[in-house]
Structures are given as C-alpha cells and as structure tokens.
Scaffold this active site. Sequence first.
Site, PDB file in Angstrom:
ATOM      1  N   SER A  19       0.852  -1.191   0.000  1.00  0.00           N
ATOM      2  CA  SER A  19       0.000   0.000   0.000  1.00  0.00           C
ATOM      3  C   SER A  19       0.882   1.232   0.000  1.00  0.00           C
ATOM      4  CB  SER A  19      -0.878   0.012   1.252  1.00  0.00           C
ATOM      5  OG  SER A  19      -1.377   1.329   1.442  1.00  0.00           O
ATOM      6  N   HIS A  44      -1.154  -1.293  -4.247  1.00  0.00           N
ATOM      7  CA  HIS A  44      -2.427  -1.031  -3.558  1.00  0.00           C
ATOM      8  C   HIS A  44      -2.546   0.477  -3.335  1.00  0.00           C
ATOM      9  CE1 HIS A  44      -5.889  -2.178  -1.078  1.00  0.00           C
ATOM     10  NE2 HIS A  44      -5.484  -1.280  -0.191  1.00  0.00           N
ATOM     11  N   ASP A  46      -4.764   3.433  -1.847  1.00  0.00           N
ATOM     12  CA  ASP A  46      -5.818   3.721  -0.864  1.00  0.00           C
ATOM     13  C   ASP A  46      -6.397   5.111  -1.061  1.00  0.00           C
ATOM     14  OD1 ASP A  46      -6.014   1.384   0.848  1.00  0.00           O
ATOM     15  OD2 ASP A  46      -3.956   1.831   1.466  1.00  0.00           O
ATOM     16  N   HIS A  77      -8.417   0.879  -3.839  1.00  0.00           N
ATOM     17  CA  HIS A  77      -9.311   0.608  -2.703  1.00  0.00           C
ATOM     18  C   HIS A  77     -10.024   1.911  -2.360  1.00  0.00           C
ATOM     19  CE1 HIS A  77      -9.456  -0.423   1.905  1.00  0.00           C
ATOM     20  NE2 HIS A  77     -10.660  -0.271   1.388  1.00  0.00           N
ATOM     21  N   MET A  79     -12.242   4.176  -0.332  1.00  0.00           N
ATOM     22  CA  MET A  79     -12.876   4.422   0.971  1.00  0.00           C
ATOM     23  C   MET A  79     -13.530   5.796   0.848  1.00  0.00           C
ATOM     24  SD  MET A  79      -9.720   2.921   3.218  1.00  0.00           S
ATOM     25  CE  MET A  79      -8.597   3.079   1.839  1.00  0.00           C
ATOM     26  N   MET A 148     -11.024  -6.357   5.465  1.00  0.00           N
ATOM     27  CA  MET A 148     -10.231  -5.442   6.276  1.00  0.00           C
ATOM     28  C   MET A 148      -9.904  -6.122   7.603  1.00  0.00           C
ATOM     29  SD  MET A 148      -9.860  -2.805   4.400  1.00  0.00           S
ATOM     30  CE  MET A 148      -8.890  -1.898   5.602  1.00  0.00           C
TER      31      MET A 148
HETATM   32  C1  DX5 Z   1      -6.263   1.185   5.728  1.00  0.00           C
HETATM   33  C2  DX5 Z   1      -5.770   0.925   4.326  1.00  0.00           C
HETATM   34  C3  DX5 Z   1      -4.652  -0.050   4.253  1.00  0.00           C
HETATM   35  C4  DX5 Z   1      -3.416   0.385   4.982  1.00  0.00           C
HETATM   36  C5  DX5 Z   1      -2.573  -0.810   5.276  1.00  0.00           C
HETATM   37  O1  DX5 Z   1      -7.420   1.935   5.665  1.00  0.00           O
HETATM   38  O2  DX5 Z   1      -6.814   0.418   3.532  1.00  0.00           O
HETATM   39  O3  DX5 Z   1      -4.359  -0.388   2.917  1.00  0.00           O
HETATM   40  O4  DX5 Z   1      -2.676   1.305   4.289  1.00  0.00           O
HETATM   41  O5  DX5 Z   1      -1.490  -0.382   6.026  1.00  0.00           O
HETATM   42  P1  DX5 Z   1      -0.728  -1.328   7.044  1.00  0.00           P
HETATM   43  O6  DX5 Z   1      -0.198  -2.466   6.246  1.00  0.00           O
HETATM   44  O7  DX5 Z   1       0.316  -0.446   7.601  1.00  0.00           O
HETATM   45  O8  DX5 Z   1      -1.743  -1.770   8.065  1.00  0.00           O
HETATM   46 ZN    ZN Z   2      -6.383  -0.505   1.530  1.00  0.00          ZN
END
Ligand code: DX5
Ligand code: ZN
Length: 243
Positions: A19, A44, A46, A77, A79, A148
Amino acid sequence: MSTPPEKAVPAADYLIAPSILSADFACLGEEVRNVIASGADWIHFDVMDNHYVPNLTIGPLVCEALRPHTEAVIDVHLMVKPVDRIIPDFAKAGANVITFHPEASEHIDRTLSLIRDNGCQAGLVFNPATPLDYLDHVMERLDIVLLMSVNPGFGGQSFIAEALNKLRAARARIDAYAERTGRRIRLEIDGGVKGANIAEIARAGADTFVAGSAVFGAASDSDPHRYDSVIASLRTQLATVKA
Ligand code: DX5
Ligand code: ZN
C-alpha cells in the site's frame, strides 16, 4: 460447529500488494517503480475522502500520474462515499482493480457492474464488523473480495485477530463458488499484515496480501528506496504454507 478446513492456495498464486499509503509521498513514482523492482506484484492504492473514513489521501490525478511508472496492476481501494461518480475517473486514470465498501454504495449490484463496464476488475471490501452476507447475491459480479483486518482510515494499525475466522468463512464461500462455476475470485486481506503473521493469514485462506507500513517502513540498509529484503522475507514466510 466445526470450522471449515484450511485449504491453502498454491504459493505461486500469492500476490503481495504494497500500500503506497506508507510510501514517501514526495517521490511516489520512484517508490512505485522501486517496490515493484524489489519483487512486489500489485500496487495497492488507498483512496480516502475524510467522509467515509477520517482521513484524506489521493485520487484519480495521482493514479494517472503513477500509471506510466509501472505495468503492475493498480489495485484501487475506494474508501469514499458516494462511490459511483468517481469510478469512471479511476478507470480512465489506469486502475486495473477497483474495490469499494458496500456501506458506501446505495446500489451495490449497480456499482459492481459500473466497475466492470469501465473495463476494471471489481470487488467488495468488508470492514471488520461487516457481515459476509453482502456476498450472497453478487458472486457473479465479483473478481475479488477484500477483507479489512483493521478499521479503515490509517496505515500502521494492528491486525484484528477475528479477521482470521472471517477469512476462513470467505475462503469456504469462494471455494464452493469456484467448484460450482470454475471461476476464481481472489481473497485479499488489508491491515496489519507483516512477516510475523502473513503465513497464518495465508493458512486462513488469503491469497492477496496488502502490506503498507511493513514494506515501506523496512527499506534496505543500502538504499532507502529498495524493499527487496522485506518482500523476500514475506515470500519466505508464504513458502512455509503447505499447498
Ligand atoms: C487502511 C488501508 C490499508 C493500509 C494498510 O485503511 O486500507 O491499505 O494502508 O497499512 P498497514 O499495512 O500499515 O496496516
Ligand atoms: Zn487498503
């Protein structure tokens, strides 16, 4: 009640999706090139809107700017709420996979179709407390299911152990569907994934692993923008999972 048997996916099919939320935002293009050159499979991406989740990140303009830097799959992804308006923009910006949270769409079936109609693979994202029931009537429209293992909004949180039970349940549904139809749906996990837990997560059924802080927080000693050793060690852990 017995738990479904743990069926591991062949190791070659495991995908590591760093990510970029935890990358150096001052040089994202370089980070994307380097993390793929270091052995990662997907990027990935976000997208947070300070409305559906309490943080604000990057949108289609950044996706478009990163697209020439890699041929790897860009796994967006979302959100954000609402979701539909922004989907064609991400498709035009070069996204390959687009996932969204069912709570953020008024018409889940329509949103899934919209993603595919725009030429991308489509997926649903399940927050830690969101039931898998949303899968019941849309398996045909899914290419990927994302669970998640933290509450969305921030990188660097701890893995919520209950996600392992949910992975086993999602894996059972996906395998039953594959047996019926011959169609494979990926099972992705996102949040708190690191070397110490990735093998256990794979054994519970995940085949696609998002890792933000674990990858971008562990640059090689010799080069602050290379991630070869951390990605190799994630793969070494995955290789311990019996197929
Ligand atoms: C959280 C994101 C994740 C996050 C993962 O809302 O969707 O993709 O960046 O980060 P780590 O691996 O640090 O938990
Ligand atoms: Zn994510």
